[in-house]
Each structure stands twice: as structure tokens, then as C-alpha cells.
Design a protein around this motif. Sequence first.
Motif, short mmCIF file in Angstrom:
data_model
loop_
_atom_site.label_atom_id
_atom_site.label_comp_id
_atom_site.label_asym_id
_atom_site.label_seq_id
_atom_site.Cartn_x
_atom_site.Cartn_y
_atom_site.Cartn_z
N VAL A 261 -6.91 15.10 -0.60
CA VAL A 261 -6.65 13.72 -1.03
C VAL A 261 -5.22 13.32 -0.69
CG1 VAL A 261 -6.49 12.19 -3.03
CG2 VAL A 261 -8.38 13.80 -2.85
N LEU A 262 -4.28 14.24 -0.86
CA LEU A 262 -2.88 13.97 -0.54
C LEU A 262 -2.72 13.66 0.95
CD1 LEU A 262 0.05 13.84 -1.46
CD2 LEU A 262 0.19 16.31 -1.15
N ILE A 263 -3.36 14.44 1.80
CA ILE A 263 -3.31 14.19 3.24
C ILE A 263 -3.94 12.84 3.57
CG2 ILE A 263 -4.17 14.97 5.48
CD1 ILE A 263 -3.97 17.85 4.38
N PHE A 264 -5.06 12.53 2.90
CA PHE A 264 -5.75 11.27 3.15
C PHE A 264 -4.88 10.07 2.77
CE2 PHE A 264 -8.67 7.92 1.56
CZ PHE A 264 -9.31 7.62 2.76
N ILE A 265 -4.25 10.13 1.62
CA ILE A 265 -3.40 9.02 1.18
C ILE A 265 -2.21 8.85 2.11
CG2 ILE A 265 -1.85 8.26 -0.67
CD1 ILE A 265 -3.77 9.36 -2.68
N THR A 266 -1.64 9.97 2.55
CA THR A 266 -0.52 9.89 3.50
C THR A 266 -0.97 9.23 4.80
OG1 THR A 266 0.42 11.92 2.56
CG2 THR A 266 1.23 11.24 4.72
N SER B 23 7.30 7.86 1.85
CA SER B 23 7.99 9.10 1.49
C SER B 23 9.08 8.84 0.46
CB SER B 23 8.60 9.74 2.74
OG SER B 23 7.59 10.05 3.69
N LEU B 24 9.85 7.77 0.66
CA LEU B 24 10.92 7.46 -0.28
C LEU B 24 10.35 7.03 -1.63
CD1 LEU B 24 13.90 7.17 -0.84
CD2 LEU B 24 13.85 4.88 0.18
N GLY C 21 0.81 -1.21 0.00
CA GLY C 21 0.00 0.00 0.00
C GLY C 21 0.84 1.26 0.00
N PRO C 22 1.74 1.44 0.99
CA PRO C 22 2.62 2.62 0.99
C PRO C 22 3.49 2.73 -0.26
CG PRO C 22 2.61 1.60 3.15
CD PRO C 22 1.86 0.67 2.23
N ILE C 23 3.98 1.58 -0.75
CA ILE C 23 4.86 1.61 -1.92
C ILE C 23 4.10 2.10 -3.15
CG2 ILE C 23 6.10 0.14 -3.57
CD1 ILE C 23 7.02 -1.54 -1.16
N PHE D 28 -1.76 1.98 7.55
CA PHE D 28 -1.61 0.58 7.18
C PHE D 28 -0.17 0.08 7.35
CE2 PHE D 28 -5.65 1.31 5.13
CZ PHE D 28 -6.29 0.10 5.26
N GLY D 29 0.81 0.97 7.27
CA GLY D 29 2.20 0.53 7.34
C GLY D 29 2.95 0.97 8.57
N GLY D 30 2.32 1.79 9.45
CA GLY D 30 3.03 2.29 10.62
C GLY D 30 4.04 3.35 10.25
N LEU D 31 4.89 3.72 11.22
CA LEU D 31 5.90 4.75 10.97
C LEU D 31 6.89 4.30 9.90
CD1 LEU D 31 6.63 6.00 14.62
CD2 LEU D 31 5.27 7.11 12.83
N LEU D 32 7.24 3.02 9.92
CA LEU D 32 8.14 2.50 8.88
C LEU D 32 7.46 2.59 7.52
CD1 LEU D 32 10.84 1.23 8.22
CD2 LEU D 32 9.86 -1.01 8.72
N GLY D 33 6.16 2.30 7.49
CA GLY D 33 5.42 2.43 6.24
C GLY D 33 5.40 3.86 5.76
#
Length: 440
Positions: free
Chosen positions: A389-394, A410-411, A218-220, A400-405
Motif C-alpha cells: 500500500v505504501l508503494i502504491f500511494i507513493t 516526501s516533505l 493529492g501528494p500533500i 498525479f503530481g509528477g517529480l515535483l509532486g
Amino acid sequence: MSISASTSASTATLPIFLPLAIEGSHITAAAAILGYACLGATLGTCTGLVPGFHVNSVAFLLVGIAPTLPGSPVAVGAAVLAGGIVHTFLSVVPGLVLGVPEAATAPGVLPGHRLVLNGCGHEAIRLSALGSAIALVVAVTLALPLSWIISAGEQHLRSVLPVLLIGVALALAGTESTWKARIGGLCCAVLATGFGILTLDLPAAGPIAPPGAESMLGPIFAGLFGTPVLLDALGSDGEIPPQQRSAVGLSGKKTVRAALAGAGGGALVGYLPGVSAGVAATLALGGAGGETDADETDRPYVVATSGADTATAVFAVASLVVLGSPRSGVTVALSTLGEVSGEAPAGLLTLLLIVIFAASLGIVLLVTVGEWYLTVVRRLPRQPLVGCVLIFITGLAVGFGGLLGGAVFSLSTLIGLIPPRIGVRRVHLMGVLLGPVALM
């Protein structure tokens, strides 16, 4: 799973869909399946229309609460599958209106969004519905015989899989128009491969991740394909113009050809791990028109991409039942449901009938709810909407991924900004899956 086993499973579930006056229990079972399928279609509509929110999350949530639901595993599986199918129809709409894609629809988003900016959004929605409908008929017809063929040569396919996936990456690069762009596309694919190797297996422990859905995908994908488009849109003052209700501007022959190309690409996705519908659509577009005029290529793009996405869902179901190999988040959820309940959710015939039912709903929902969505959202102030929408996706990426997510998100966003700035398509970033699978 053997072919004979899958055939037996299909035969066992056939009475549910026969004329049901024969036995009252069949009527009850069919009513439960249809009711759960409608529930799944509703959830798929919601997830399809919300940028960044994927039906896989709902699928795994249903699997997680399945033991507490009154329905049978077949009925709950119908909800999961119907949600996935309807999602493939509705997920094209946010991309058309806002330019925000999923990985599956990324190749068609720019052409589709360009049609909306030219006032042809209603036509784009109808083209998407046509592409999905034609590809659905083709995929349902070919799913079983093609699965038998793949099953017979499965061992050989596995042995040559790395070569095939590398060939897919090279073919993607070959779709670029210049040698400079082809080299740039390969560089993006290599970068995405390295990124996937480093991040795909990282632990995801977000507070809102449903059981079984803890994944960095999801984050990727949100970072690679969603937020870069939003960030570019923030710097634009353009507004969505009034939309015309004109006739479809693509001949019947070209529409069918584009949809068939998409269906062929969907077959590729259904049986090759690591290949997405976006990749399939890009490869299929060589048969989707061939014109150099952007006004002529945008429409086939939309048809082929939608067709590939819908066909992928059908072939993924056949791959699960005949080969025992899930090829999408929804079929992984179905497989997990079978493990949780201790029995298979359904046989191939039942699943294909659910697909046909859900797809019929999807077509109706796309041309009704989708056009309503286009009419309403285009009137909203563009930049504040894109920012929300950008805030929502972030928030979803972190949820779903936690802080590591969040860090991975971001990367991946930074990587997702690269392709258009060097003049290549973002689809090469699907190397994030293709590469690690090929190197396994």
C-alpha cells in the motif's frame, strides 16, 4: 447564483423524478440518470476501498470524457455525485482495517482501528453506517433552508471569514487535553500553514492526472495523513485478530447524539472554505459522548466522523447550487462539468434525490462489501500488505503530481510524522488549507 435561479433550476428538473408514465422521454431520462448513478456508485466503491486513491480523480476523469459520453450533463453529473457519496461511506473501511486515513476520516481512524484490533470491526462498520444514515437525513432536511440563510448573509460571512478560520484553528487546539498539547497543536498548524503557502499553488503535471485534476492536494494529503500511519505500521508486528459479530455497543441516544454532532460539523465544512470533514468531526466530538474511557469514546468517534463526512457531501451540493461556491472536489467537478457542457448539470432537487439514492446504495455496500473487505484483508500478511500500500500511494503521488509532486509528498510525509511524536492529533495539519485560506 441567486436563490430564485436555483429554485427555478430545481423546478425545471423535477419532472424527471415525478411518476414517469406521463411522458416516455422522462422515463428514458430517468433511466439514464439512474444508470449513470449506479456507474458512479461502482467507481466510488472502488476508490473508497483502495487506500490513497480518491474519488476526485474519477470525478475529473468523468468530466474530461463527458463530451464523448452518450448521456446528458445531468446523467454524467449523477455519476460524479453518486461516486462521491458512495465514496464517503466506503472510504472508512481501509482506515478501520489498515489504519490508513484520508484527511476527511483521519480523526476517526485511530479509534476505529482500535476497535478492529479489539475484534469489533464489524461493529465499527455498522456504527459508521448508522452515523452516515442519521446525518444524511438531517443534512437533506436542513440543506435548503440553511443555504438560504447563508446566502442572505454571504457578504458578511466573507468579511469575517479569516476570523472564523483562525477561531477554528484555536478551537482545534482547545480539543487537546493539556496546555503542552494545545501549544504543540498550534505549532503544527502554523507549520502546516507555511507548508501550504509554499506548495498548494505549485504546478502538478503527473502523467496519470485526469484533465482538471492537476493538483498538489493529492501528494500533500497522502503525505500528511496516509504514509506516516503506514510507516509506523511497518514497525509493528501486530496482526488483526478474528472479528466478532457482536451487537452495537452504543446506546441509541448516544448514537443519535454523535451523528447529530457530525452533521453539525458537516454544515460547517459545507459553507466554510478550507475546513475539512476531519476538522468538523474533531470539533463535533465535544457533543459525541464526553466520556474519558477509551472504550466509550471510540464508538462515538466513528459515528461522528462518518456523519460529518456524509453531511459534508450534502451541504457542499447545496452550497454549489444556492451560493455558486463549490466546497469539495466532487462539487468542483460538477461545476466544471457545467462549464464544459454549457449547461448546469442539474438543479438542487435533482441533486438531492441523487444523493439520497446514492447514500442508500452506500449503506448497503458498506455493511456488505465493507464487511467482506474486512474479512479478506485481515487474513493477509500485515507487513507485506502495508508495504505494498505504501508503494502504491507513493506511485499515485508521483503519477498525479509528477517529480515535483513526489518531492512535496516526501516533505509532507516528514511533517506528518511530527504530531504523534509530540503527543497531538494529526488533524492540526489541516492548517495546510485553513491557514492559506484565512490569509488570502
